[in-house]
Scaffold this active site. Structure first.
Site, PDB file in Angstrom:
ATOM      1  N   SER A   1      43.753  50.780  34.432  1.00  0.00           N
ATOM      2  CA  SER A   1      42.830  49.959  35.169  1.00  0.00           C
ATOM      3  C   SER A   1      41.801  50.755  35.983  1.00  0.00           C
ATOM      4  CB  SER A   1      43.602  49.054  36.125  1.00  0.00           C
ATOM      5  OG  SER A   1      44.312  49.824  37.083  1.00  0.00           O
TER       6      SER A   1
ATOM      7  N   LYS B   1      39.157  53.791  44.487  1.00  0.00           N
ATOM      8  CA  LYS B   1      39.448  52.583  43.700  1.00  0.00           C
ATOM      9  C   LYS B   1      39.449  51.366  44.617  1.00  0.00           C
ATOM     10  CE  LYS B   1      42.747  50.929  40.179  1.00  0.00           C
ATOM     11  NZ  LYS B   1      44.021  51.198  39.487  1.00  0.00           N
TER      12      LYS B   1
ATOM     13  N   SER C   1      47.614  53.651  34.892  1.00  0.00           N
ATOM     14  CA  SER C   1      46.211  53.430  35.273  1.00  0.00           C
ATOM     15  C   SER C   1      45.492  54.610  35.897  1.00  0.00           C
ATOM     16  CB  SER C   1      46.105  52.235  36.216  1.00  0.00           C
ATOM     17  OG  SER C   1      46.244  51.062  35.474  1.00  0.00           O
TER      18      SER C   1
HETATM   19  N1  GLN Z   1      47.790  48.904  31.591  1.00  0.00           N
HETATM   20  C1  GLN Z   1      48.977  48.588  32.333  1.00  0.00           C
HETATM   21  C2  GLN Z   1      48.952  47.129  32.730  1.00  0.00           C
HETATM   22  O1  GLN Z   1      48.082  46.454  32.328  1.00  0.00           O
HETATM   23  C3  GLN Z   1      49.102  49.478  33.534  1.00  0.00           C
HETATM   24  C4  GLN Z   1      48.176  49.137  34.608  1.00  0.00           C
HETATM   25  C5  GLN Z   1      48.330  50.007  35.819  1.00  0.00           C
HETATM   26  O2  GLN Z   1      48.886  51.101  35.784  1.00  0.00           O
HETATM   27  N2  GLN Z   1      47.876  49.475  36.933  1.00  0.00           N
HETATM   28  O3  GLN Z   1      49.771  46.655  33.435  1.00  0.00           O
END
Ligand code: GLN
Length: 497
Positions: free
Chosen positions: A155, A80, A179
């Site tokens: 994400s 990532k 994410s």
């Molecule tokens: N979807 C969640 C957010 O937008 C979690 C994102 C994540 O785990 N980085 O914050």
């Protein structure tokens, strides 16, 4: 060579160690797959062909010299783009870091290299990991290999999509609110959020430091465990890193079993907003756990209903502070620095141009929630909810070994569907967020396809902090039982794309 991309990481590592195939051949097969399909999938932001082949050659040379190789040596991985990589661009999916070449490796990057894992490149993600669809990437969305018109989750959509499209057998994600697990669920792959503090955050660009946690992504539970073992463990460079032995996740993954376990079903994770097919596959998973010898009981965690609201105060508050470092002076983009403007004006112009709308929304929300006069009402209340969520888990784990739930309320949604509706987007993480607030460990693994759309459904397993091995023990048992029932892994064929 085409067949090499079908193999699991464990199988590839065994072949490489036995000398029946070289790491260079394995790496070239995956790079060829990237070349063939990533224009459509867009899992990668940067492919490091030369770096990957150099690492593969080094592993092959070590083997030729008679060195004993580690369990994942020579196996390719998709990283990532939130982890720093020395000499290789790191953007966090943001324009603000465009042109920045990190001078150092994150601890996760370093451990992967030391283990001989071959880093193919950096994967697409929602900007600064804020999002649930990868649509917030400044560099365009990623498609879900099951249906390219749908999101791969977020994400870490790039990491999950790289696995589901067989561009890499292993990937790394980060999970602040879901994410790793939510993309795993909607792409039919396996993703684990380790116990908070289990994997070093050094060199992982900070979003919400009290919640962020790196973790393994793979197509099988055993592969995830092998990767977990490589990246986990104490790191003096991260002040929140746990200084204790890592639970034996590999042994657990090799000995899947639920016999004699008490498993709790979280009552709050169903109802309005949950897709019928998701609940159907979840209920079948619960029945399967019973068949396999687990005792299943219902557990109530009433404060989970407040977790989403608390998360969307805590995460933006921490991000508003963490993102202050992107001031146009230290990293990447700098706009308007023509000698006529003050440093403050340059910072402001750069942040205006460099951050996307969701990042700006979060910084504003967080700044507001932390401002004097509002701090107690917003940030303070959210922290109290966080304590209640942790207590719900404590109470539950006094009675059961693990908890289970659907990972997400729905399967993969169409690209664009929730782009203008932040609340709908935020609800994708309804079932994953409580785990981050409490800091314990959780896995998502495939439990079938939803009958109404044929898309993958994720089963979430949650364990107490420092009991990550339980995820793998239960996950491996469920995975084996489902595959025996279906007669094949969830992704039957390498998708043609
Ligand atoms: N979807 C969640 C957010 O937008 C979690 C994102 C994540 O785990 N980085 O914050």
């Amino acid at each position: 060579m085409a067949d090499l991309i079908r193999l699991t990481a464990a199988e590839l590592a065994a072949e490489i160690a036995a000398g029946s195939v070289s790491s260079v051949e394995v790496t070239e097969a995956h790079l060829a797959r990237v070349e063939a399909v990533d224009e459509k999938v867009h899992a990668f932001l940067h492919v490091d062909r030369e770096g990957a082949l150099a690492q593969a050659r080094a592993v092959d040379e070590r083997r030729a010299a008679g060195e004993r190789l580690g369990p994942l040596a020579g196996v390719p991985l998709a990283l990532k783009d939130i982890f720093t990589t020395e000499g290789v661009p790191t953007t966090v999916g943001s324009k603000i870091l465009q042109g920045w070449i990190p001078p150092y490796d994150a601890t996760v990057t370093r451990r992967l290299k030391e283990a001989g894992v071959v880093i193919l490149g950096k994967t697409n993600m929602d900007e600064f990991a804020m999002g649930s669809s990868t649509e917030n990437s400044a560099f365009g969305p990623t498609g879900n290999p099951w249906d390219l018109t749908r999101v791969p989750g977020g994400s870490g959509g790039g990491s999950a999509a790289s696995l589901a499209s067989f561009q890499a057998p292993l990937a790394i994600g980060t999970d602040t609110g879901g994410s790793i697990r939510q993309p795993a669920a909607v792409t039919g792959t396996v993703g684990v959020k380790p116990t908070y503090g289990g994997v070093s955050r050094y060199g992982m660009v900070a979003f919400s430091s009290s919640l962020d946690q790196g973790g393994p992504c793979a197509r099988t539970v055993l592969d995830a465990a092998l990767l977990h073992e490589v990246i986990a463990g104490h790191d003096p460079l991260d002040s929140t890193s746990i200084d204790a032995p890592v639970p034996d996740v590999v042994e657990a993954a090799r000995n899947g079993s639920v016999a004699g376990l008490r498993i709790g079903v979280v009552r709050e994770f169903r109802g309005e907003g949950y897709q019928a097919g998701v609940l159907q596959r979840f209920d079948e998973s619960v029945a399967l756990l019973r068949e396999l010898g687990a005792e299943v009981v219902e557990v109530s965690c009433p404060s989970f209903d407040l977790a989403l609201a608390a998360y969307y105060l805590i995460a933006p508050s921490e991000c508003s502070s963490n993102l202050a470092r992107f001031d146009a002076m230290r990293y990447g983009l700098r706009i308007g620095d023509d000698g006529t403007r003050s440093a403050e004006e340059v910072t402001s112009l750069t942040r205006e141009a460099g951050f996307g709308p969701e990042v700006k929304r979060r910084v504003m929300l967080g700044t507001y929630a932390l401002s004097s006069g509002y701090y107690d009402a917003y940030y303070g209340s959210a922290q109290k909810v966080r304590t209640l969520v942790a207590r719900d888990f404590e109470r539950a784990f006094a009675d059961v070994h693990v908890l289970v739930s659907p990972t997400t309320p729905t399967t993969a949604f169409p690209i664009g569907e929730r782009a203008d509706d932040p609340m709908a987007m935020y609800r994708a993480d309804l079932c994953t967020i409580p785990v981050n607030l409490a800091g314990n460990a959780a896995m998502s693994l495939p439990c079938g396809l939803a009958p109404e759309d044929g898309l993958p459904v994720g089963l979430q397993i949650i364990a107490p902090a420092m009991a990550d091995d339980r995820l793998y023990r239960v996950g491996a048992a469920v995975e084996a039982a489902f595959q025996a029932r279906w007669g094949h892994p969830i992704i039957e064929e390498v998708p043609a794309l």
